[in-house]
Design an enzyme around this catalytic site. Structure first.
Site, PDB file in Angstrom:
ATOM      1  N   VAL A   1      -4.564   5.180   5.765  1.00  0.00           N
ATOM      2  CA  VAL A   1      -3.256   4.524   5.876  1.00  0.00           C
ATOM      3  C   VAL A   1      -2.890   3.923   4.514  1.00  0.00           C
ATOM      4  CG1 VAL A   1      -1.958   2.672   6.993  1.00  0.00           C
ATOM      5  CG2 VAL A   1      -3.560   4.058   8.334  1.00  0.00           C
ATOM      6  N   LYS A   2      -1.679   4.240   4.073  1.00  0.00           N
ATOM      7  CA  LYS A   2      -1.239   3.765   2.756  1.00  0.00           C
ATOM      8  C   LYS A   2      -0.307   2.578   2.945  1.00  0.00           C
ATOM      9  CE  LYS A   2       0.041   6.343  -1.421  1.00  0.00           C
ATOM     10  NZ  LYS A   2       0.738   7.574  -1.864  1.00  0.00           N
ATOM     11  N   VAL A   3      -0.624   1.473   2.277  1.00  0.00           N
ATOM     12  CA  VAL A   3       0.217   0.275   2.380  1.00  0.00           C
ATOM     13  C   VAL A   3       0.607  -0.168   0.972  1.00  0.00           C
ATOM     14  CG1 VAL A   3      -0.912  -0.506   4.528  1.00  0.00           C
ATOM     15  CG2 VAL A   3      -1.738  -1.362   2.329  1.00  0.00           C
TER      16      VAL A   3
END
Ligand code: G3P
Length: 218
Positions: A82-84
């Site tokens: 997951v890219k934040v």
């Protein structure tokens, strides 16, 4: 060093994966928009094509919504990272998702202290954008050097340096010399990495001379 490809073009990803040289994929909302099509379908397709991490970016800006989006994305496949974004809310989401055992890629990093914060938040990957710093006349690779030194100073930080916004093979060369863990590379630059004019010229000469012998190996 691991090589990821920075694209959401599934045909391109499948072709590069067949080389056996691809360790993962990174996407972002701009790359998804460029590819066209349903976000979830694209991600599932990419996760099928490669064994390594596939970064999928959240689009919420508050921590609770980022976590909800991240949990939904993580359910798509075991290899989703997951890219934040590198904001305080992004780091809160990073800590939460990381504690749940989800890989997290913290993106849009432009300073070494930002990278230190992502390390403290338990990021699996930190994505410093070297090309975009070069674009504004700053030294993108100096950022990689600084992050490498900081992470080396603290053995409790296990975050991998994922060099992003790569524009040319020299960025990859310098990343490798500095000990970066991963480069995420646009497809065209990835193909450039194996090219050299003297290789082409040498091969041409060998094949011409071989033809003169009139022989065949098979
Ligand atoms: O995917 C993140 C990063 O690699 C984007 O690169 O070329 O849009 O600066 P770029």
């Amino acid at each position: 060093m691991k090589f990821f490809v920075d694209t959401a073009d599934t045909a391109e990803i499948r072709d590069l994966a067949s080389s056996g040289l691809l360790d993962g994929v990174t996407t972002n909302p701009s790359l998804i928009a460029k590819a066209g099509g349903d976000f979830f379908d694209i991600l599932k397709d990419i996760c099928d094509a490669v064994d390594g991490p596939v970064s999928a970016e959240v689009t919420a800006v508050d921590a609770a919504s980022m976590i909800a989006e991240g949990e939904k994305l993580a359910k798509l496949a075991d290899n989703i990272a997951v890219k934040v974004p590198l904001t305080l809310d992004g780091l809160k989401a990073c800590r939460h998702l990381s504690d749940q055992g989800t890989m997290v890629n913290v993106t849009l990093c432009f300073s070494a202290v930002q990278a230190l914060m992502a390390g403290k938040a338990g990021a699996t990957f930190i994505s410093p954008f070297v090309g975009r710093l070069d674009d504004i006349s700053q030294d993108g690779m100096k950022l990689i050097e600084d992050i490498r030194q900081i992470y080396n100073n603290y053995e409790e930080i296990n975050t991998e340096i994922l060099v992003a916004s790569i524009r040319n093979p020299t960025h990859v060369l310098r990343s490798a010399l500095l000990g970066a863990d991963v480069c995420t590379i646009p497809p065209a630059v990835l193909r450039q990495l194996v090219q050299h004019p003297l290789t082409d010229r040498g091969l041409e000469a060998f094949l011409a001379d071989w033809a003169k012998t009139g022989q065949s190996i098979t």
